[in-house]
Write a protein that holds these residues in place. Structure first.
Motif, PDB file in Angstrom:
ATOM      1  N   SER A  73       4.196 -27.650  11.021  1.00  0.00           N
ATOM      2  CA  SER A  73       4.653 -26.127  11.379  1.00  0.00           C
ATOM      3  C   SER A  73       5.610 -25.625  10.465  1.00  0.00           C
ATOM      4  O   SER A  73       5.938 -26.167   9.502  1.00  0.00           O
ATOM      5  N   THR A  74       6.044 -24.497  10.813  1.00  0.00           N
ATOM      6  CA  THR A  74       6.899 -24.124   9.642  1.00  0.00           C
ATOM      7  C   THR A  74       8.185 -24.700   9.813  1.00  0.00           C
ATOM      8  O   THR A  74       8.741 -24.807   8.527  1.00  0.00           O
ATOM      9  N   ARG A  75       8.628 -25.340  10.824  1.00  0.00           N
ATOM     10  CA  ARG A  75       9.863 -25.990  10.758  1.00  0.00           C
ATOM     11  C   ARG A  75       9.721 -27.248   9.832  1.00  0.00           C
ATOM     12  O   ARG A  75      10.494 -27.537   8.943  1.00  0.00           O
ATOM     13  N   THR A  76       8.503 -28.097  10.342  1.00  0.00           N
ATOM     14  CA  THR A  76       8.395 -29.368   9.499  1.00  0.00           C
ATOM     15  C   THR A  76       8.211 -29.091   7.971  1.00  0.00           C
ATOM     16  O   THR A  76       8.472 -29.973   7.130  1.00  0.00           O
ATOM     17  N   PHE A  77       7.371 -28.003   7.650  1.00  0.00           N
ATOM     18  CA  PHE A  77       7.018 -27.661   6.511  1.00  0.00           C
ATOM     19  C   PHE A  77       8.288 -27.425   5.425  1.00  0.00           C
ATOM     20  O   PHE A  77       8.549 -27.978   4.447  1.00  0.00           O
ATOM     21  N   ILE A  78       9.247 -26.871   6.260  1.00  0.00           N
ATOM     22  CA  ILE A  78      10.645 -26.716   5.449  1.00  0.00           C
ATOM     23  C   ILE A  78      11.434 -28.134   5.505  1.00  0.00           C
ATOM     24  O   ILE A  78      11.855 -28.556   4.406  1.00  0.00           O
ATOM     25  N   GLU A  79      11.505 -28.700   6.722  1.00  0.00           N
ATOM     26  CA  GLU A  79      12.126 -29.989   6.785  1.00  0.00           C
ATOM     27  C   GLU A  79      11.794 -31.034   5.646  1.00  0.00           C
ATOM     28  O   GLU A  79      12.643 -31.870   5.250  1.00  0.00           O
ATOM     29  N   GLU A  80      10.512 -31.378   5.579  1.00  0.00           N
ATOM     30  CA  GLU A  80       9.778 -32.330   4.632  1.00  0.00           C
ATOM     31  C   GLU A  80       9.953 -31.717   3.268  1.00  0.00           C
ATOM     32  O   GLU A  80       9.386 -32.363   2.232  1.00  0.00           O
ATOM     33  N   SER A  81      10.482 -30.601   2.899  1.00  0.00           N
ATOM     34  CA  SER A  81      10.842 -30.161   1.380  1.00  0.00           C
ATOM     35  C   SER A  81       9.395 -29.833   0.884  1.00  0.00           C
ATOM     36  O   SER A  81       9.232 -29.391  -0.180  1.00  0.00           O
ATOM     37  N   ARG A  82       8.437 -29.634   1.875  1.00  0.00           N
ATOM     38  CA  ARG A  82       7.334 -28.968   1.254  1.00  0.00           C
ATOM     39  C   ARG A  82       7.123 -27.532   0.830  1.00  0.00           C
ATOM     40  O   ARG A  82       6.578 -27.362  -0.189  1.00  0.00           O
ATOM     41  N   TRP A  83       7.818 -26.818   1.413  1.00  0.00           N
ATOM     42  CA  TRP A  83       8.139 -25.283   1.121  1.00  0.00           C
ATOM     43  C   TRP A  83       8.971 -25.309  -0.099  1.00  0.00           C
ATOM     44  O   TRP A  83       8.431 -24.652  -1.092  1.00  0.00           O
ATOM     45  N   GLN A  84       9.731 -26.227  -0.427  1.00  0.00           N
ATOM     46  CA  GLN A  84      10.678 -25.830  -1.575  1.00  0.00           C
ATOM     47  C   GLN A  84       9.753 -26.340  -2.885  1.00  0.00           C
ATOM     48  O   GLN A  84       9.829 -25.950  -3.930  1.00  0.00           O
ATOM     49  N   ALA A  85       8.773 -27.535  -2.597  1.00  0.00           N
ATOM     50  CA  ALA A  85       7.930 -28.116  -3.611  1.00  0.00           C
ATOM     51  C   ALA A  85       6.938 -26.948  -4.040  1.00  0.00           C
ATOM     52  O   ALA A  85       6.609 -26.725  -5.103  1.00  0.00           O
ATOM     53  N   LEU A  86       6.458 -26.157  -3.070  1.00  0.00           N
ATOM     54  CA  LEU A  86       5.494 -25.091  -3.174  1.00  0.00           C
ATOM     55  C   LEU A  86       6.283 -24.070  -3.995  1.00  0.00           C
ATOM     56  O   LEU A  86       5.720 -23.708  -5.079  1.00  0.00           O
ATOM     57  N   LEU A  87       7.429 -23.704  -3.690  1.00  0.00           N
ATOM     58  CA  LEU A  87       8.190 -22.418  -4.384  1.00  0.00           C
ATOM     59  C   LEU A  87       8.466 -23.214  -6.054  1.00  0.00           C
ATOM     60  O   LEU A  87       8.405 -22.320  -6.730  1.00  0.00           O
ATOM     61  N   ASP A  88       8.832 -24.407  -5.980  1.00  0.00           N
ATOM     62  CA  ASP A  88       9.104 -24.940  -7.572  1.00  0.00           C
ATOM     63  C   ASP A  88       7.748 -24.744  -8.219  1.00  0.00           C
ATOM     64  O   ASP A  88       8.035 -24.680  -9.565  1.00  0.00           O
ATOM     65  N   ALA A  89       6.637 -24.680  -7.603  1.00  0.00           N
ATOM     66  CA  ALA A  89       5.451 -24.625  -8.476  1.00  0.00           C
ATOM     67  C   ALA A  89       4.890 -23.107  -8.667  1.00  0.00           C
ATOM     68  O   ALA A  89       4.058 -22.994  -9.246  1.00  0.00           O
TER      69      ALA A  89
END
Length: 249
Positions: A73-89
């Motif tokens: 979900s949007t929440r777990t995508f953030i909590e698992e640092s998946r969103w940050q990893a996408l941003l970094d790329a």
């Protein structure tokens, strides 16, 4: 001597001629859930529509970075640092497709449930973060589930969540691809029976990954995933995004 001078002149002309610049492929990052994600071998033939995205574009014009993941979900995508990893790329001029809702709305699953107000805030954060990178966010409503009533009418399965996406897109002036409405139209046109082929429906013994068979009205078959990718491409043509110029005719 004249020939040598002519050859020298030709060489200089070639050297001085402007070089043809070939545009680098546009990177399309995918943030989403199982309906979009690339699948593990043990899940096949379950297929995410993001796996057919690159095929909608002219060869060499896009690179797809599919970071969607089952169960997120949007929440777990953030909590698992998946969103940050996408941003970094993410680089300037990249495109980020954002499609959540299936798991955010799962109130019976507290490990992933995201209340509507938090869902809206998370999506707004995603939009702002992408823009801060100089990239382009695109919001997508969640695809429809295969749920029909006894009269053969498709039932809504996402409640208020798609409306939140539409409202945010309008407020923030973000490109919107309304996959909920497009997929609903596909399912309703196919009908209750024929639409089964778009989803993960297998008879017992038909596939080693599902020895007892499976009747899954959320996840796509390869054919269903391809159809949704084609619907995305069709919707993209109706936007003002430069990315649409790279679509196949």
């Amino acid at each position: 001597m004249g020939i040598a001078r002519s050859l020298c002149g030709l060489a200089m002309c070639v050297a001085l001629a402007p070089q043809v610049a070939h545009a680098a492929p546009v990177t399309i990052h995918l943030a989403g859930d199982s309906t979009m994600a690339e699948k593990l071998p043990e899940k096949r033939p379950e297929t995410g529509w993001g796996e057919f995205l690159a095929a909608q574009f002219k060869p060499g014009t896009v690179t797809v970075d599919n970071r969607a993941k089952n169960g997120r979900s949007t929440r777990t995508f953030i909590e698992e640092s998946r969103w940050q990893a996408l941003l970094d790329a993410t680089k300037p001029d990249d495109v980020v497709l954002i499609q959540f809702g299936h798991n955010d709305e799962s109130v019976e699953k507290p490990d992933r449930y995201t209340p509507p107000a938090d869902y809206a805030r998370n999506l707004e954060r995603f939009v702002h973060d992408v823009r801060a990178r100089g990239a382009t966010p695109v919001l997508l409503t969640p695809v429809a589930r295969r749920r029909f009533d006894d009269a053969g009418r498709l039932l809504d399965s996402h409640g208020e969540y798609p409306a939140i996406v539409r409202a945010l897109a309008a407020r923030e002036r973000v490109a919107l691809v309304d996959l909920q409405r497009r997929s609903e139209a596909v399912l309703q046109e196919s009908g209750a029976d024929a639409s089964m082929r778009l989803f993960l429906w297998l008879a017992p013994g038909a596939n080693a990954n599902y020895p007892n068979g499976v009747q899954d009205n959320t996840h796509f078959s390869p054919g269903g995933a391809q159809r949704i990718a084609e619907e995305f491409a069709s919707a993209l043509r109706g936007t003002d995004l430069p990315l649409k110029q790279s679509l196949k005719p």
